[in-house]
Design a protein around this motif. Structure first.
Motif, PDB file in Angstrom:
ATOM      1  N   GLN A 229      57.097 103.257 -21.512  1.00 58.69           N
ATOM      2  CA  GLN A 229      57.663 104.543 -21.138  1.00 58.69           C
ATOM      3  C   GLN A 229      56.556 105.469 -20.662  1.00 58.69           C
ATOM      4  O   GLN A 229      55.381 105.267 -20.988  1.00 58.69           O
ATOM      5  N   ILE A 230      56.933 106.472 -19.936  1.00 58.88           N
ATOM      6  CA  ILE A 230      55.951 107.469 -19.546  1.00 58.88           C
ATOM      7  C   ILE A 230      55.310 108.024 -20.810  1.00 58.88           C
ATOM      8  O   ILE A 230      56.013 108.332 -21.770  1.00 58.88           O
ATOM      9  N   PRO A 231      54.014 108.156 -20.917  1.00 58.12           N
ATOM     10  CA  PRO A 231      53.009 107.904 -19.882  1.00 58.12           C
ATOM     11  C   PRO A 231      52.318 106.545 -20.036  1.00 58.12           C
ATOM     12  O   PRO A 231      51.318 106.322 -19.396  1.00 58.12           O
ATOM     13  N   TYR A 233      53.465 103.511 -19.311  1.00 63.20           N
ATOM     14  CA  TYR A 233      54.167 102.405 -18.663  1.00 63.20           C
ATOM     15  C   TYR A 233      53.276 101.622 -17.723  1.00 63.20           C
ATOM     16  O   TYR A 233      53.657 100.570 -17.242  1.00 63.20           O
ATOM     17  N   VAL A 234      52.025 102.142 -17.462  1.00 61.59           N
ATOM     18  CA  VAL A 234      51.242 101.626 -16.341  1.00 61.59           C
ATOM     19  C   VAL A 234      50.927 100.148 -16.440  1.00 61.59           C
ATOM     20  O   VAL A 234      50.650  99.504 -15.446  1.00 61.59           O
ATOM     21  N   VAL A 283      62.193 111.729 -22.251  1.00 55.85           N
ATOM     22  CA  VAL A 283      61.211 110.761 -21.757  1.00 55.85           C
ATOM     23  C   VAL A 283      61.928 109.595 -21.108  1.00 55.85           C
ATOM     24  O   VAL A 283      61.554 109.136 -20.018  1.00 55.85           O
ATOM     25  N   THR A 287      61.513 108.637 -17.269  1.00 57.06           N
ATOM     26  CA  THR A 287      61.006 107.307 -16.936  1.00 57.06           C
ATOM     27  C   THR A 287      61.981 106.604 -16.005  1.00 57.06           C
ATOM     28  O   THR A 287      61.576 105.973 -15.020  1.00 57.06           O
ATOM     29  N   SER A 291      60.424 105.771 -12.291  1.00 57.01           N
ATOM     30  CA  SER A 291      60.072 104.425 -11.852  1.00 57.01           C
ATOM     31  C   SER A 291      61.098 103.886 -10.873  1.00 57.01           C
ATOM     32  O   SER A 291      60.753 103.085 -10.016  1.00 57.01           O
ATOM     33  N   VAL A 576      49.480 107.353 -10.284  1.00 58.21           N
ATOM     34  CA  VAL A 576      49.296 107.498 -11.726  1.00 58.21           C
ATOM     35  C   VAL A 576      48.053 106.755 -12.202  1.00 58.21           C
ATOM     36  O   VAL A 576      47.243 107.286 -12.972  1.00 58.21           O
ATOM     37  N   TYR A 580      44.964 108.401 -14.095  1.00 58.69           N
ATOM     38  CA  TYR A 580      44.433 107.958 -15.392  1.00 58.69           C
ATOM     39  C   TYR A 580      42.958 107.654 -15.274  1.00 58.69           C
ATOM     40  O   TYR A 580      42.154 108.022 -16.123  1.00 58.69           O
TER      41      TYR A 580
END
Lengths: 676, 169, 100, 323
Positions: A229-231, A233-234, A283, A287, A291, A576, A580
């Motif tokens: 999930q955000i943040p 999820y990357v 959230v 999300t 996405s 994103v 990061y």
């Protein structure tokens, strides 16, 4: 049957041992061994599910052994079988078995064949532990186990730099979430004095709202990591570097839903802290749409799926957040069917294209027109896509629109709005994928064209099984009367969120409306409106995709020219990763470098300075030492030497002299005793 | 009756020991020591320590003393008999020993020991004290027992290393 | 019932005989034999106390003493044998390498 | 009944046992000569009495009347004591042997242990004889004997631990009673094999008669002995055979207890079993060649020692698990 629940994780364990220790012996049979073990597990699960579903249900604890006893902390390895874990077991063991079978075909001829199935069985073991645990610590063991397997399997082709990087990324990002999860566990233990579900839930109603919220948020941080999930999820899109069956099993159907399962399992705590639920809902909704929007423009077939998975996970958390726990678990189940199917289908396509250049195998711009070459894959994927888009009566319609109805009727209109928008995008991107891949002219590399053929039966049969499940998996458990069978089945395991009456009623109304619609009657205006809207959104998305990618193929390019900024933003996933990198990774590097400099200059300088001082002081005291102290020492030594010359005659070297002295000593001792 | 046997055995032990200490021939001394041990075994039986008496005969007389005889035979003792037997400090040592003996005599004369208790079993009755001894030895004194076994092992290795002729090829 | 003092006196006499033997004899084997005698005098006192107080601990320790005596005999004789092999003599007062 | 009466009864018993045993032992020599002769297709002693039945008595008389030679360089005292030292332990053992459930001289708590302890003293006589003779053959024989008996005493002791664990007592009577159903030889075949081999070695019998090996050492430790002293060694050897046979019968073959329904008195059973055991001893002497010294030690320490240890361990395990 239920008391044999301990057999379920035992079979994958046997598979791990066989394939892991005897990998070089079993070689080509590794897949069959692993699948056999997964199948045996599934058999036990089916037996248990039969008893749970047809029988009285209830909650059963199967103790195995006491694991830790330290002070007031007592943790046992025991398994919980209740409706919730039954559903999860069915999903994990069922989809897991199907994907094991599929992998036999997909991974055929890979040099790491036994290793792959060792990991896959290890994953099954961990995941089963996770869903069957009857306490948080054992669940955490499974939680970490699946994380490890995820890392191992993403980096399965470790000689590829991007694969090993993706593995590390997944592991590190998960670690961040796990830290939160661990803190949550500590807090639970501090506040309730136990880690076992039964006792925690018994103590939950006495928890203060802030405490429950804190627990909920900390646990949700873990869920963020695990369920992308955000943040956090990357890592999931990058995880597509792993073999496709892995993506299907771990990163679509099972592991990533662990967070959802955990939240549903912890629902008695969550309902005490509504603040945490609100955060989860928001959230999840963010999300979902975030996405989904990235998924609109991705060209890599697996990346589209990955963002779709993140988005659907957002839907599930949305359901959790608005208190529709059963709907979330329902969606988890249907999603496991159709998303697993989508990944396996994509895998089938990639498998067919493995003669194309490496860069083009997964790129949809180099596909097209595969429908006639791969009919089974095509029709299965269409079924999955319809399910994902939410077209009735496919599975996704029942579960997703339950969530949206839940959000609407519980008063979360913003969440509902975001969800509906995300649903539109979902329908668009999934059919964009279908059209780009299977329709239109063939854009495949010329060398690879003649090698394209339908995958072997060992791969298509799992596809068909999952396709059937995608079609009926929603309507059977979700069809009225009332809110559907699955709600009734799951009810004992889940807590009731505040305002659940309105929510349940809304879901029931929607279901009733659907039933009525099917029968040609009608009542419940809002319900009917919602259903119509949902169907319209799904069909609208499909139509839009059809128009842009089949009718007017120049349209995407036109749009790209008109909104270049937006397109690049989406294509680069809102930057994103770069953010990061710039905001977290780089500052940490810089901090480290600064600390290093500090160490070099200040700390080392201080050390060197003090050593310099010490050396000088030593020189001065050395002179004192030589003159004064040594003089004293030598003088003493001289005196001692003199007396030694005198007394040395006592040391005759003859043992018996010594013994004689000893006897004299005894004599003196006895004398002392006598004449005291 | 018991006292009479005690004096008999005690006289045997003391006499054999005195003879033993004064023999020039080592073999005679060893045999006299065996005799003393046999008397001692009798004394043990008298004191209700039947198992210990058996051990005294089996291990001490039958094992250790045979080892002594064996070793003595391996060495050439014929020469030693003709050498001076007594250490130069003999007179002093004897005086000290006699003095110490007098002191001990004085200490013993004070008496004052806690009263005697009776055994749970009599002479020649079953169950003998073997069972009781085994019970104690393998429960309460298990650890010292194991330590003793390690000690024996160490002594065995030490003896082999010490006595082994170095083989040069 | 034999009084405890008798056992103790017998033990003391044997101990002193043994001690005198250790101190007065030159022959190494005689010294070892005297040491055996001393060890046994201790056994007698142990057994006497065990008899007096009806406690088996004394007998148990007598057994340990016998074990120790066996070790002592083995190592001592091994030393004597190697000594005899190297220097062809067994007189302890000629062994004074530890002299100053 | 005063103490004097008890003492008289005891003395009578001792006298009876001593006399009978001496006679039986004497006739054992006759038995041995006769059996070996028949095994070797000869007749053996035939002249004195019917089929030579009076031969042992004639031999005894001869030995008794012969000149008693003491070598000049011998250690006289030890030389004289040695044969007595051999004979006495061999006979002392008889004081605790249960000949039947009612006839025995005395009972000792540590019965079997006493037998082991006392019979271990026999080696002193041999060592003394070998050393006192001041002859190299005798000394070599004595050294061999000391090493051999010291080693094999260990296996002998360990081999009886198995049956003792089953019987749960050291008392001979109780050991026999514990075998009223099944003889221990069936429970403890390994222990019996080791016991038997160790017993052969302890009694210096073929194939372990190294201390007195005629062909190498000219009779070993008793080379220099003659007359009655020689007879003592001889008697002691056969008395020892009787003792170990008795122990074997007691520990492994149920002592005086009969086989099932056959109605014979316990004493008869006892004698029958004893006779069978002794026959085996003689049979082995007529059959097997002598071991070499290193073979003897290797057999003992490398084969029998682990075997007997394993037996104790197994017995303990089985007893712990199933009894």
């Amino acid at each position: 049957m239920i008391r044999y629940a301990w057999l379920i994780p035992l079979f994958p364990l046997a598979g791990v041992l066989i394939n892991g220790l005897l990998g070089s012996r079993v070689r080509d049979k590794a897949g069959h061994v692993a699948s056999l073990m997964a199948g045996l597990s599934l058999l036990v699960v089916l037996g248990i599910a039969r008893e749970m579903i047809l029988g009285p249900g209830g909650s059963h604890v199967v103790p195995v052994w006491t694991w830790i006893t330290a002070g007031s902390l007592s943790v046992s390895v025991s398994f919980l079988v209740d409706p919730l874990s039954t559903i999860m077991l069915l999903v994990v063991a069922g989809v897991g078995f199907v994907i094991h079978v599929y992998s036999i075909g997909y991974m055929h001829g890979d040099p790491g064949y036994p290793r792959f199935f060792t990991y896959l069985n290890l994953f099954m073991l961990s995941m089963l532990l996770l869903v069957m645990a009857d306490n948080y610590l054992l669940m955490f063991v499974g939680w970490e186990g699946v994380g490890l397997c995820s890392y191992l399997l993403i980096g399965f082709w470790y000689e590829k730099q991007s694969a090993s990087d993706a593995g590390k990324k997944a592991f590190i990002v998960n670690r961040i979430g796990d830290a939160g999860f661990l803190l949550g566990l500590f807090l639970i233990w501090t506040l309730t004095g136990s880690l076992s579900y039964a006792e925690v839930f018994k103590a939950a109603p006495q928890l203060a709202a802030p405490a429950a919220t804190a627990i909920g948020l900390l646990l949700f941080i873990g869920a963020m990591g695990k369920s992308a999930q955000i943040p956090l999820y990357v890592w999931l899109p990058d995880a597509m570097e792993g073999p496709t069956p892995v993506s299907a099993l771990i990163h679509a159907a099972t592991m990533v839903t662990a967070g959802v399962y955990m939240v549903a399992r912890t629902s008695p705590v969550y309902v005490q802290g509504p603040g945490a639920l609100e955060v989860i809902a928001l959230v999840g909704a963010l999300t979902a749409i975030f996405s989904a929007s990235i998924g609109l423009v991705q060209n890599d077939i697996k990346r589209v799926m990955a963002y779709s998975t993140v988005s659907q996970l957002g839907f599930m958390f949305m359901a959790m957040g608005v208190g529709a726990f059963a709907s979330g678990i329902f969606h988890l189940m249907t999603h496991a069917f159709f998303k697993g199917l989508l990944f396996l289908g994509a895998g089938s396509v990639i498998h067919a294209l493995h003669h194309a250049p490496a860069a083009q195998q997964q790129d949809m711009r180099y596909m097209g027109g595969l429908r006639s070459k791969m009919p089974v894959t095509y029709w299965c994927l269409v079924a999955a896509a319809l399910a994902l888009a939410g077209v009735p009566p496919f599975a996704g319609f029942w579960s997703k629109d339950e969530i949206l109805a839940g959000a609407f009727f519980s008063g979360h209109y913003v969440v509902w709005g975001l969800g509906t928008a995300a649903a539109l995008m979902t329908a668009f991107y999934v059919f964009r994928m279908i059209f780009m891949t299977f329709h239109g002219e063939m854009r495949v590399d010329h060398h690879a064209r003649e090698h394209i053929r339908e995958s072997p039966a060992v791969m298509t049969v799992p596809l068909v099984i999952l396709a059937v499940l995608s079609v009926v998996g929603g309507v059977l458990p979700g069809f009225p009367p009332d809110a559907g069978w699955i709600h009734k089945f799951l009810a004992p395991s889940l807590a009731k969120a505040p305002g659940h009456a309105a929510l349940d009623e809304g879901v029931r109304v929607v279901k009733a409306a659907a039933q009525a619609g099917a029968q040609g009657g009608g009542h419940g205006t809002a319900g009917i409106a919602l259903i119509v809207l949902a169907i319209a959104v799904a069909l609208g998305g499909i139509a839009l995709a059809w128009r842009m990618y089949l009718r007017d193929t120049a349209a995407p390019a036109r749009l790209e020219r008109r909104f270049p900024g937006l397109y690049r933003l989406l294509l680069n996933k809102y930057y994103v990763d770069e953010i990061y990198q710039a905001c977290i990774v780089e500052p940490i590097y810089r901090l480290m470098r600064a600390l290093f400099d500090f160490d070099q200059k200040v700390v080392d300088g201080a050390v060197n300075g003090s050593s310099f001082l010490t050396v000088w002081f030593s020189r001065i005291s050395g002179i004192f030492d030589l003159r004064t102290v040594d003089g004293a020492v030598n003088g003493t030594a001289g005196v001692i030497g003199f007396f030694s010359q005198l007394f040395k005659f006592i040391q005759s070297g003859m043992v018996q002299n010594y013994l004689f002295v000893m006897l004299l000593g005894v004599f003196l001792m006895v004398s002392a005793y006598l004449f005291r | 009756m018991e006292l009479a046997f005690f004096y008999l055995f005690a006289a045997g032990i003391v006499g054999a020991s005195l003879l033993m200490v004064t023999r020039a021939n080592v073999i005679h001394a060893a045999l006299l020591l065996v005799l003393a041990f046999l008397f001692m075994a009798g004394l043990f039986v008298l004191a209700g320590a039947e198992f210990l008496a058996g051990v005294q005969i089996l291990i001490y007389a039958g094992g250790i003393m045979v080892l002594y005889l064996f070793s003595i035979m391996l060495m050439n003792v014929g020469v030693a008999v003709r050498l001076r037997q007594w250490h130069r400090q003999s007179v002093l040592a004897l005086a000290a020993a006699v003095l110490l003996g007098a002191e001990v005599w004085a200490v013993l004369g004070r008496g004052g020991y806690p009263g005697a208790k009776a055994w749970g079993w009599g002479l020649g009755q079953t169950p003998g004290n073997v069972e009781a001894l085994g019970e104690v030895l393998y429960t309460k004194f298990l650890f010292p027992f194991e330590v003793a076994s390690i000690l024996l092992l160490a002594a065995m290795i030490g003896a082999i290393v010490l006595a082994k002729r170095e083989i040069t090829r | 019932m034999v009084p405890l003092t008798h056992y103790l006196a017998l033990g003391a006499i044997l101990f002193l005989i043994g001690a005198a033997g250790v101190l007065m004899r030159r022959n190494a084997i005689m010294i070892l034999l005297s040491i055996e005698l001393m060890l046994n005098s201790v056994n007698i006192t142990f057994v006497g106390f065990a008899r007096q107080w009806a406690d088996l601990t004394g007998q148990v320790f007598a057994i340990f003493v016998i074990a120790v005596a066996a070790c002592e005999a083995a190592v001592g004789l091994a030393i004597l044998i190697s000594l005899n092999r190297d220097r062809q003599m067994m007189n302890v007062d000629e062994i004074n390498l530890l002299k100053w | 009944m005063g103490i004097a009466v008890e003492a008289v009864i005891a003395l009578v018993k001792i006298a009876v046992v001593l006399g009978v045993v001496s006679l039986v032992v004497a006739y054992l020599t006759y038995l041995e000569r006769k059996i070996i002769a028949h095994i070797q297709q000869r007749l053996g002693p035939m002249r004195v009495g019917w089929h030579g039945l009076l031969q042992p008595i004639a031999d005894g008389a001869k030995l008794f009347l012969k000149e008693d030679i003491i070598p000049d360089k011998a250690d006289k005292v030890v030389f004289v004591i040695a044969p007595i030292m051999v004979l006495v332990p061999a006979f002392v053992v008889y004081s605790v042997l249960p000949f039947s459930s009612t006839f025995y001289i005395t009972q000792v708590n540590i019965g079997i242990f006493f037998i082991l302890a006392v019979s271990s003293l026999g080696v002193f006589g041999i060592v003394m004889a070998g050393w006192a003779s001041n002859s190299k053959y005798s000394l070599l024989g004595a050294l061999r004997s000391a090493a051999q008996m010291l080693s094999y005493e260990i296996f002998l002791g360990f081999s009886i631990i198995g049956p003792l664990m089953l019987a749960g007592s050291l008392n001979m009577q109780k050991i026999v009673e514990a075998q009223s159903d099944v003889w221990f030889v069936f429970y403890q075949p390994l222990a019996f094999v080791v016991f038997f081999i160790a017993a052969l070695a302890e009694t210096n019998r073929v194939p372990f008669d190294l201390p007195e090996a005629e062909t190498e050492l000219v009779a070993g430790f008793h080379t220099e002995y003659s007359g009655m002293k020689f007879a003592f060694f001889f008697l002691a050897e056969y008395a020892s055979i009787m003792v170990v046979s008795t122990v074997a019968v007691t520990l492994f073959f149920g002592g005086w207890q009969g086989i099932g329904w056959i109605p014979l008195p316990g004493f008869v059973w006892y004698v029958l079993k004893l006779g069978a055991m002794i026959f085996v001893f003689i049979w082995i002497r007529a059959t097997l060649p002598r071991y070499r010294y290193d073979q003897l030690m290797r057999l003992g320490w490398k084969f029998m020692f682990p075997l007997v240890m394993a037996n104790i361990f197994l017995t303990g395990l089985v007893k712990f698990l199933f009894l």
